[in-house]
Design a protein around this motif. Structure first.
Motif, PDB file in Angstrom:
ATOM      1  N   ARG A 264      -7.698   5.738   1.671  1.00  0.00           N
ATOM      2  CA  ARG A 264      -6.307   6.214   1.571  1.00  0.00           C
ATOM      3  C   ARG A 264      -5.771   6.122   3.244  1.00  0.00           C
ATOM      4  N   GLN A 265      -6.585   6.161   4.241  1.00  0.00           N
ATOM      5  CA  GLN A 265      -5.722   5.995   5.595  1.00  0.00           C
ATOM      6  C   GLN A 265      -5.655   4.233   5.807  1.00  0.00           C
ATOM      7  N   ALA A 269      -1.965   2.478   6.431  1.00  0.00           N
ATOM      8  CA  ALA A 269      -1.913   1.405   7.576  1.00  0.00           C
ATOM      9  C   ALA A 269      -1.322   0.031   7.057  1.00  0.00           C
ATOM     10  N   THR A 270      -1.811  -0.497   6.041  1.00  0.00           N
ATOM     11  CA  THR A 270      -1.477  -1.759   5.101  1.00  0.00           C
ATOM     12  C   THR A 270      -0.203  -1.422   5.095  1.00  0.00           C
ATOM     13  N   GLN A 271       0.462  -0.664   4.355  1.00  0.00           N
ATOM     14  CA  GLN A 271       1.805  -0.634   3.686  1.00  0.00           C
ATOM     15  C   GLN A 271       2.567  -0.561   4.969  1.00  0.00           C
ATOM     16  N   GLN A 272       2.316   0.123   6.294  1.00  0.00           N
ATOM     17  CA  GLN A 272       3.179   0.026   7.226  1.00  0.00           C
ATOM     18  C   GLN A 272       3.227  -1.069   7.793  1.00  0.00           C
ATOM     19  N   GLN A 730       2.804 -16.369   7.399  1.00  0.00           N
ATOM     20  CA  GLN A 730       1.606 -16.516   6.944  1.00  0.00           C
ATOM     21  C   GLN A 730       0.646 -15.398   6.608  1.00  0.00           C
ATOM     22  N   GLN A 731       1.045 -14.208   7.133  1.00  0.00           N
ATOM     23  CA  GLN A 731       0.257 -12.949   7.012  1.00  0.00           C
ATOM     24  C   GLN A 731       1.020 -12.097   5.882  1.00  0.00           C
ATOM     25  N   TYR A 732       2.288 -12.312   5.488  1.00  0.00           N
ATOM     26  CA  TYR A 732       2.870 -11.401   4.618  1.00  0.00           C
ATOM     27  C   TYR A 732       2.022 -11.280   3.140  1.00  0.00           C
ATOM     28  N   PRO A 733       1.791 -12.649   2.470  1.00  0.00           N
ATOM     29  CA  PRO A 733       0.950 -12.380   1.181  1.00  0.00           C
ATOM     30  C   PRO A 733      -0.401 -11.663   1.471  1.00  0.00           C
ATOM     31  N   LEU A 734      -1.139 -12.193   2.518  1.00  0.00           N
ATOM     32  CA  LEU A 734      -2.367 -11.323   2.513  1.00  0.00           C
ATOM     33  C   LEU A 734      -2.450  -9.891   2.653  1.00  0.00           C
ATOM     34  N   VAL A 735      -1.475  -9.323   3.420  1.00  0.00           N
ATOM     35  CA  VAL A 735      -1.467  -8.101   3.681  1.00  0.00           C
ATOM     36  C   VAL A 735      -0.861  -7.312   2.154  1.00  0.00           C
ATOM     37  N   ARG A 736       0.108  -8.108   1.513  1.00  0.00           N
ATOM     38  CA  ARG A 736       0.244  -7.217   0.023  1.00  0.00           C
ATOM     39  C   ARG A 736      -0.913  -7.288  -0.742  1.00  0.00           C
ATOM     40  N   GLN A 737      -1.694  -8.440  -0.795  1.00  0.00           N
ATOM     41  CA  GLN A 737      -3.023  -8.327  -1.726  1.00  0.00           C
ATOM     42  C   GLN A 737      -3.942  -7.390  -1.065  1.00  0.00           C
ATOM     43  N   ARG A 738      -4.097  -7.188   0.110  1.00  0.00           N
ATOM     44  CA  ARG A 738      -4.817  -6.331   0.679  1.00  0.00           C
ATOM     45  C   ARG A 738      -4.655  -4.835   0.179  1.00  0.00           C
ATOM     46  N   SER A 739      -3.378  -4.614   0.025  1.00  0.00           N
ATOM     47  CA  SER A 739      -3.150  -3.233  -0.340  1.00  0.00           C
ATOM     48  C   SER A 739      -3.315  -2.955  -1.812  1.00  0.00           C
ATOM     49  N   GLN A 740      -3.195  -3.987  -2.648  1.00  0.00           N
ATOM     50  CA  GLN A 740      -3.515  -3.690  -3.944  1.00  0.00           C
ATOM     51  C   GLN A 740      -5.034  -3.421  -4.413  1.00  0.00           C
ATOM     52  N   ASP A 741      -5.761  -4.183  -3.358  1.00  0.00           N
ATOM     53  CA  ASP A 741      -7.360  -4.349  -3.474  1.00  0.00           C
ATOM     54  C   ASP A 741      -7.932  -2.754  -3.175  1.00  0.00           C
ATOM     55  N   LEU A 742      -7.117  -2.128  -2.063  1.00  0.00           N
ATOM     56  CA  LEU A 742      -7.606  -0.760  -1.685  1.00  0.00           C
ATOM     57  C   LEU A 742      -7.276   0.448  -2.574  1.00  0.00           C
ATOM     58  N   ALA A 743      -6.042   0.308  -3.230  1.00  0.00           N
ATOM     59  CA  ALA A 743      -5.921   1.142  -4.289  1.00  0.00           C
ATOM     60  C   ALA A 743      -6.753   1.067  -5.587  1.00  0.00           C
ATOM     61  N   GLN A 744      -7.399  -0.122  -5.957  1.00  0.00           N
ATOM     62  CA  GLN A 744      -8.323   0.048  -6.937  1.00  0.00           C
ATOM     63  C   GLN A 744      -9.809   0.479  -6.399  1.00  0.00           C
ATOM     64  N   SER A 745     -10.146   0.292  -5.157  1.00  0.00           N
ATOM     65  CA  SER A 745     -11.438   0.933  -4.548  1.00  0.00           C
ATOM     66  C   SER A 745     -11.184   2.393  -4.731  1.00  0.00           C
ATOM     67  N   LEU A 746     -10.053   2.997  -4.373  1.00  0.00           N
ATOM     68  CA  LEU A 746      -9.878   4.422  -4.284  1.00  0.00           C
ATOM     69  C   LEU A 746     -10.043   5.115  -5.653  1.00  0.00           C
ATOM     70  N   GLU A 747      -9.701   4.383  -6.419  1.00  0.00           N
ATOM     71  CA  GLU A 747      -9.650   4.888  -7.988  1.00  0.00           C
ATOM     72  C   GLU A 747     -11.199   4.857  -8.543  1.00  0.00           C
ATOM     73  N   MET A 748     -12.069   3.874  -7.989  1.00  0.00           N
ATOM     74  CA  MET A 748     -13.339   3.869  -8.569  1.00  0.00           C
ATOM     75  C   MET A 748     -14.082   5.084  -7.776  1.00  0.00           C
TER      76      MET A 748
END
Length: 1009
Positions: A264-265, A269-272, A730-748
């Protein structure tokens, strides 16, 4: 030992020397003092034994040389040997020992110098101490034996006879007897202790039967409780398993919960970070415009930098030209100042010369005065030539008279001091007798203390031996205790094997083994405690004995000093009669000297000569003061000569100045014109003008350049903003993908938490169904433990009793062995006690001295009769009558050990000190030669060589003749006799002489036959 050849290289005062002893029987080594006579003989002792008068080994090397070598060939026991000893300065040395075989020498050198030295002594049967006290009569050592006290003479004789080995044997025998005595006393105590312990056999057997019955009952009850405890322990193990599973699941649940919080933390941070990147991308147009402005300012700054570089180059070239022009002008100015300085110096010199020339008349008048003073001084110098020898002789005569008077005054003062000293010594006689009696009483008291000290020391040795045995027993018990502890550790598990036969043990046998081992362990521990108590008591007793010995030693500290004081007091009492006669002689001589000094009648010839010299000096009328005044007058007018030389020098210098002045004026004018031309019309001035025009054409302004640099620094921030924009894209696409991966891990992880909750509920239900037997098991284990302690106590008692039975059996055997040892030890004690008395001073040593002295006395008198024409005779007395100091009423006569030498002539027996120097030397020579023969015989070798170093200066013509006759008389007894002297009249008596003399290349020698 018969010398054959001696070869020296760099030994003491010798550089190169070779001495052939072939054909020499009786020879004289002669030469002046310091020529190297004794060094020639010391070369022999250094070669054979490595001993000489040098303080260190390197001191034997000649000054300026780096190594020394001595080659000595000699004959001994029909064999020819050669010894070669060498040494290098600051390093080691070497030693070779050879024996002649056929026509060549065969090596006998051992491994190392020490082994070779022992080989030499073995073949010669003669060590260094025996040699210097037998064959070698060293310079100044002839009267050493006679000047010693009687007890010291006896000690020297014992040392020469090497009786110290018997003293060592006596001390060893005393030590052995003390040890055997202590062992016997210790054995007696041990036997008494063993007999007391053997009386406890019946009581130990009764206690052993009772303990075995009680131990059997305890073992049966313990078996029942152990079975019940096994069942309760199994239930408790099952409950502990469920508790461990529940703890594990709770830990996993807690870890999953922490992972969810962490995800969650990270999502927040990724969304910020994503929102910050979006804000930066929205300002893209503004950043690009600012970056373009920055690049334009950079181009303008590069243009101005190139102009600045060209302007600085021209400015540097202009500075160099200006500096070069200044250097040339400065150089000409320097030359101008130098020429001007020379001109000023010439003008100043001319003024000084005029001042010197103005004193010409005064100087001529001074020269006339100087000539008159020198004529008067010459007259006084001629008078001084006549007076000087007379004054010098008068001073010598006066000095001689003063010396005579000083000698007489010194002798008078010496005699007065001697009178005072002798009178004081006479006044001390009553006090001396009283002090002697007091010292005798103190010595008797201390003798009793010494006997008591020996007894206390024997007790201390006994206690130390007893303590050492206790400590040995303590170590044995401690080792056994360690073995039992290891054995208990091996059988802690009921299913373990037997430590002796390695077979499996059932419950009953396992308990028996454990109980027996624990009982043995307790018994050993009891023995250790018992031994510890005995050691502590023994240590206390040792401390008491050591303290008592220390106190006694402090009381006996001055025992030797008192004995020495007693000897000194006795000698002083004996010397009182001589003091009275000497005092009368001194008083007569003192009165004679006082009369001579008061009447001034000493040295009359010198006083007459002094009076005659005074008359001659008065006739010449020479006064040293007038002579000194004349010298002062000459010195006072000598300035006129100096000033005359200065006037002549000033005239020559004035002519030179007049010739140099016009030339210097021309040079100064020429230098001024050159300086003006450089400043106005020269190549350097024209180049400087051209560079000034070039710098104006460049048109560089530093203020404009500084303004542009300031604007460039302000616009430099847009360069960093431009770089941030590129990174954000260069970093904006990578940060957006990282936010989606963390949401899936939290659900598991949330799904896994729900499964863990169900599992925890199932384990809690199983725990509620399993009973907790911990309290019941704890009570049962406490009961088993208490019974086990009681059982262990009985086991220890049983083992202790069994051990005591075995120990008593061993003591019975040991008792018989100790009895036999006690008988043997008593016998050894008596044997060594008798040996100590036999080897002591009153045993073999006294017997050997008593047997040697008749032979020494006979040989001495035989030689002395040849030297003195049967006028002198000596007698050695080893005992004299004395008196006991126990009672003043009954003084029984007793014999005192001594070594007095009685000397008799035609007038009777007189003390050694009353004989003249020549007679004393003959007595000393005869005794030393007799000692030499005796020591050589005892060493197992024949005395074939005799060396007499000096000592003939004390003899008159008749004494020299007798001494030479004695040497010739005893010459058949020796193969080679060497005498050393510096007296010309003595060396003429020998047909064969070895002349030693000193040269710039060191000592040299020549053989004259």
């Amino acid at each position: 030992m018969i010398p054959l050849q001696l070869v020296l290289k760099n030994f003491l005062s010798y550089r190169e020397a070779n001495l052939d002893f072939s054909g020499l029987h009786t020879a004289c080594i002669c030469g002046s003092n310091g020529a190297g006579k004794s060094s020639l003989l010391e070369a022999i002792t250094w070669a054979i034994w490595g001993e000489c008068r040098a303080a260190t080994e390197d001191d034997a090397i000649n000054a300026g040389a780096k190594e020394v070598r001595v080659d000595f060939t000699f004959q001994c026991n029909q064999q020819t040997y050669r010894v070669i000893r060498t040494r290098q300065r600051g390093q080691g040395g070497s030693l070779e020992f050879q024996v002649q075989s056929s026509n060549d020498f065969r090596s006998l050198t051992g491994r190392g110098m020490r082994a070779t030295q022992q080989m030499i002594i073995h073949h010669l049967k003669l060590d260094y101490e025996t040699f210097v006290n037998s064959a070698y009569l060293r310079q100044g050592k002839a009267d050493e034996f006679m000047l010693k006290r009687p007890n010291e003479r006896k000690q020297i004789l014992a040392d020469l006879l090497k009786l110290s080995q018997y003293e060592e044997l006596a001390e060893q025998a005393k030590d052995a007897s003390k040890q055997y005595k202590a062992q016997a006393e210790q054995l007696e105590q041990s036997l008494l202790s063993i007999e007391q312990q053997l009386q406890q056999r019946d009581a130990i057997a009764l206690q052993l039967s009772s303990v075995e019955t009680q131990l059997s009952e305890l073992q049966q009850a313990q078996t029942i409780d152990n079975s019940k405890a096994q069942g309760l322990l199994a239930q408790q193990h099952q409950r502990q398993t469920f508790e461990q599973q529940l703890s594990f699941v709770k830990q996993q649940y807690q870890n999953l919960n922490q992972d969810c919080d962490r995800y969650r933390q990270e999502i927040a941070a990724t969304q910020q970070q994503q929102r910050q990147l979006e804000n930066l991308l929205q300002k893209e147009d503004e950043i690009l415009a600012g970056y373009a402005n920055f690049q334009g300012l950079q181009i303008q700054e590069e243009t101005l930098t190139s102009k600045s570089q060209a302007y600085q180059d021209a400015q540097q070239q202009l500075g160099k030209l200006q500096q070069k022009l200044s250097e040339q002008i400065n150089e000409l100015n320097l030359q101008l100042r130098q020429e001007q300085g020379q001109l000023d110096a010439l003008r100043q010199s001319r003024a000084d010369i005029q001042q010197i020339l103005s004193r010409t008349e005064e100087v001529e008048a001074g020269l006339q005065k100087l000539q008159q003073a020198r004529a008067y001084l010459s007259h006084l110098d001629q008078l001084q030539v006549q007076v000087a020898p007379l004054a010098q002789r008068r001073a010598q005569v006066q000095t001689e008279l003063d010396r005579v008077q000083a000698r007489l005054s010194a002798r008078l003062e010496e005699l007065r001091k001697s009178v005072r000293d002798l009178q004081k010594q006479q006044q001390r006689q009553p006090k001396l007798q009283e002090t002697l009696q007091q010292v005798e009483g103190q010595i008797q008291q201390l003798d009793k203390k010494r006997v008591y000290q020996e007894r206390v020391h024997e007790k201390e040795l006994h206690q130390r031996s007893f303590r050492d045995r206790l400590q040995a027993n303590q170590r044995e018990w401690e080792n056994k205790l360690t073995e039992l502890a290891q054995k208990l550790q091996l059988i802690q598990n009921p299913n373990s094997s037997c430590p002796l036969c390695d077979r499996p043990l059932d419950e009953h046998h396992w308990q028996l083994v454990v109980q027996k081992t624990q009982s043995q362990e307790q018994t050993v521990q009891d023995q250790i405690w018992d031994v510890d108590g005995q050691i502590a008591l023994c240590e206390y007793q040792l401390q008491t004995l050591t303290r008592e010995l220390k106190e006694i030693s402090q009381e006996l500290a001055n025992y030797d000093a008192l004995r020495e004081q007693r000897g000194q007091l006795a000698a002083e009492r004996s010397a009182m009669a001589e003091i009275q006669a000497r005092l009368q002689q001194i008083l007569v001589e003192k009165e004679q000297i006082e009369r001579s000094l008061s009447a001034n009648d000493y040295a009359p010839d010198k006083q007459e000569e002094l009076h005659r010299l005074d008359q001659q000096l008065q006739q010449l009328k020479y006064n040293e003061q007038d002579h000194a005044l004349a010298r002062g007058e000459v010195d006072r007018w000598r300035w006129a000569e100096i000033k005359q030389a200065e006037i002549k020098q000033a005239q020559r210098r004035q002519a030179q100045i007049d010739a140099q002045q016009p030339e210097l004026l021309a040079k100064i004018a020429h230098l001024r014109s050159q300086i003006q031309q450089l400043q106005v019309n020269s190549d350097l001035s024209r180049q400087i003008e051209a560079l000034n025009q070039q710098m104006a054409e460049i048109g560089y302004e530093r203020s404009q350049h500084d303004t542009l640099r300031k604007a460039l620094r302000q616009a430099q921030a847009w360069q960093f903003r431009y770089q941030e924009l590129q990174q954000s894209q260069q970093q904006y696409p990578l940060v957006r993908q990282r936010s989606q991966d963390l949401a899936q891990s939290l659900e598991m992880r949330s799904q896994d938490l729900q499964q863990m909750t169900s599992q925890m509920d199932a384990i809690v239900q199983q725990l509620q169904q399993t009973p907790d037997t911990k309290g019941e098991l704890r009570d049962l284990e406490q009961q088993i433990h208490q019974r086990q302690l009681l059982q262990n106590d009985h086991q220890r008692q049983l083992g202790s009793l069994q051990q005591q039975q075995q120990h008593l059996e061993q003591l019975s055997t040991q008792h018989a062995e100790l009895k036999n040892q006690h008988v043997t030890t008593q016998r050894q004690y008596r044997v060594y006690q008798e040996l100590a008395q036999a080897f002591g001073k009153n045993g073999i040593q006294t017997l050997m001295i008593e047997n040697v002295l008749p032979q020494l006395e006979a040989e001495t008198n035989s030689l002395l009769s040849r030297l003195s024409g049967n006028q002198l005779h000596v007698q050695f007395v080893t005992q004299k009558a004395g008196r006991s100091g126990r009672s003043s009423a009954k003084k029984a006569a007793k014999l005192i050990d001594t070594l007095d030498i009685l000397i008799a002539d035609a007038r009777g027996t007189r003390p050694y000190e009353t004989y003249s120097g020549g007679e004393a030397f003959r007595i000393n020579f005869a005794i030393r030669l007799a000692l030499a023969k005796m020591l050589a015989q005892r060493a197992g070798t024949a005395l074939q060589m005799l060396i007499v170093d000096e000592g003939f200066g004390t003899q008159d013509a008749e004494g020299c003749d007798r001494l030479i006759a004695a040497i010739n008389a005893i010459s058949p007894d020796f193969a080679c006799i060497l005498t050393v002297t510096h007296m010309p009249q003595f060396k003429e008596a020998f047909q064969t002489r070895i002349e030693v003399y000193k040269t710039q290349n060191g000592s040299q020698l020549s053989l004259m036959m």
